[in-house]
Scaffold this active site. Structure first.
Site, PDB file in Angstrom:
ATOM      1  N   VAL A   7       0.839  -1.196   0.000  1.00  0.00           N
ATOM      2  CA  VAL A   7       0.000   0.000   0.000  1.00  0.00           C
ATOM      3  C   VAL A   7       0.874   1.245   0.000  1.00  0.00           C
ATOM      4  O   VAL A   7       1.575   1.533   0.983  1.00  0.00           O
ATOM      5  CB  VAL A   7      -0.938   0.026   1.224  1.00  0.00           C
ATOM      6  CG1 VAL A   7      -1.874   1.227   1.152  1.00  0.00           C
ATOM      7  CG2 VAL A   7      -1.720  -1.264   1.327  1.00  0.00           C
ATOM      8  N   ASP A 110       7.366   0.580   3.681  1.00  0.00           N
ATOM      9  CA  ASP A 110       7.880   0.398   2.322  1.00  0.00           C
ATOM     10  C   ASP A 110       9.397   0.456   2.284  1.00  0.00           C
ATOM     11  O   ASP A 110      10.054  -0.309   1.557  1.00  0.00           O
ATOM     12  CB  ASP A 110       7.287   1.441   1.377  1.00  0.00           C
ATOM     13  CG  ASP A 110       7.492   2.878   1.858  1.00  0.00           C
ATOM     14  OD1 ASP A 110       7.760   3.090   3.064  1.00  0.00           O
ATOM     15  OD2 ASP A 110       7.360   3.798   1.027  1.00  0.00           O
ATOM     16  N   ARG A 111       9.984   1.325   3.099  1.00  0.00           N
ATOM     17  CA  ARG A 111      11.438   1.462   3.129  1.00  0.00           C
ATOM     18  C   ARG A 111      12.084   0.247   3.790  1.00  0.00           C
ATOM     19  O   ARG A 111      13.161  -0.202   3.364  1.00  0.00           O
ATOM     20  CB  ARG A 111      11.817   2.763   3.847  1.00  0.00           C
ATOM     21  CG  ARG A 111      11.135   3.988   3.224  1.00  0.00           C
ATOM     22  CD  ARG A 111      11.388   5.249   3.994  1.00  0.00           C
ATOM     23  NE  ARG A 111      12.697   5.797   3.663  1.00  0.00           N
ATOM     24  CZ  ARG A 111      13.210   6.873   4.246  1.00  0.00           C
ATOM     25  NH1 ARG A 111      12.540   7.493   5.221  1.00  0.00           N
ATOM     26  NH2 ARG A 111      14.395   7.327   3.893  1.00  0.00           N
ATOM     27  N   THR A 188       6.685  27.909 -23.034  1.00  0.00           N
ATOM     28  CA  THR A 188       6.303  27.577 -21.661  1.00  0.00           C
ATOM     29  C   THR A 188       6.409  26.082 -21.378  1.00  0.00           C
ATOM     30  O   THR A 188       6.987  25.665 -20.373  1.00  0.00           O
ATOM     31  CB  THR A 188       4.871  28.074 -21.373  1.00  0.00           C
ATOM     32  OG1 THR A 188       4.829  29.492 -21.504  1.00  0.00           O
ATOM     33  CG2 THR A 188       4.441  27.693 -19.953  1.00  0.00           C
TER      34      THR A 188
END
Length: 262
Positions: A7, A110-111, A188
């Protein structure tokens, strides 16, 4: 088969794995209000298209950086797959690596998962770059320790902030200026592409250079996440792209803890 659920702040990845192999994977936008029943209807339809039965799932593991999603994902696993999911959180599971920071509980799931996968798959000192909602740079020591890292705004987040805050600037895609156009923008859109894309390449290269200077040892740089391949084409800083890193980490963590529980 193992149901691995990753997640993130933007998307949730559901992967069905057999041994070390990722057989199928599907992605859905992250919504903390989505119920277990809604997940089940969506996931079962996709599984049916591949000929996968609910009874084929014998285990599950969840890593989430969005706490409101956890309850309903756990309920999904219990109600529809009849399994109790492992949940990756500091202190809840054996990760097989050390977390060498003052407050390990602060490190996102997650890390931690990326650290486990990277240390298992690659030798030596590592920097793991994960291109997600935030772009994270995580340092993994050769002996298998998470040593800290850097969190920067993800490129899509930066682009959206620029679009929202500047009334006359358009929304643009994540890509470098077209071939033949230099860094100096002649309009731009060209100027925005240069600033956003090449500016982000500069962020990657600059942070990796500074991290390596602090480590003072040879380092392998691994990239994962949706934009890893794109940036890898435009910088020599990245050594390896591994799109399966997070799911591979979930497989590894499940295997470590399943063996302990036997």
């Amino acid at each position: 088969m193992l149901l691995a659920i990753d997640v993130g702040n933007t998307n949730i990845v559901f992967a069905i794995c057999e041994g070390d192999e990722i057989r199928w994977r599907w992605r859905i936008s992250t919504d903390g209000q989505r119920t277990a029943d809604e997940y089940a209807v969506w996931l079962h339809q996709l599984m049916a298209l591949e000929g996968v039965e609910r009874t084929h799932i014998s285990a599950a593991i969840i890593a989430t950086v969005v706490p409101p999603t956890l309850f309903n994902l756990q309920r999904l696993c219990r109600k529809y797959f009849n399994v109790e999911p492992m949940v990756v959180a500091m202190g809840s599971l054996d990760l097989g690596v050390k977390v060498a920071v003052p407050n390990p509980a602060e490190v996102g799931a997650d890390r931690l998962v990326n650290t486990v996968a990277a240390h298992h798959a690659y030798p030596g000192n590592l920097i793991v770059i994960d291109f997600g909602t935030a772009t994270t740079f995580d340092v993994v020591a050769a002996e298998g320790a998470y040593c800290g890292g850097v969190i920067a705004p993800g490129i899509n987040l930066s682009m959206e902030a620029l679009y929202q805050a500047a009334a006359k600037l358009p929304r643009i895609a994540v890509e470098p200026p077209a071939d033949g156009l230099g860094v100096i923008g002649r309009g731009t859109v060209h100027a925005m592409q240069s600033g956003v894309f090449w500016g982000y390449v500069g962020l990657i290269e600059g942070l990796v250079q500074r991290i390596k200077a602090e480590m003072s040892e040879p380092v392998t740089v691994i990239a994962t996440g949706g934009l890893a391949t794109l940036f890898n084409r435009h910088t020599s800083t990245i050594d390896v792209v591994d799109g399966d890193l997070t799911i591979s980490g979930l497989i590894r963590i499940h295997a470590i803890n399943e063996k302990k529980n036997e």
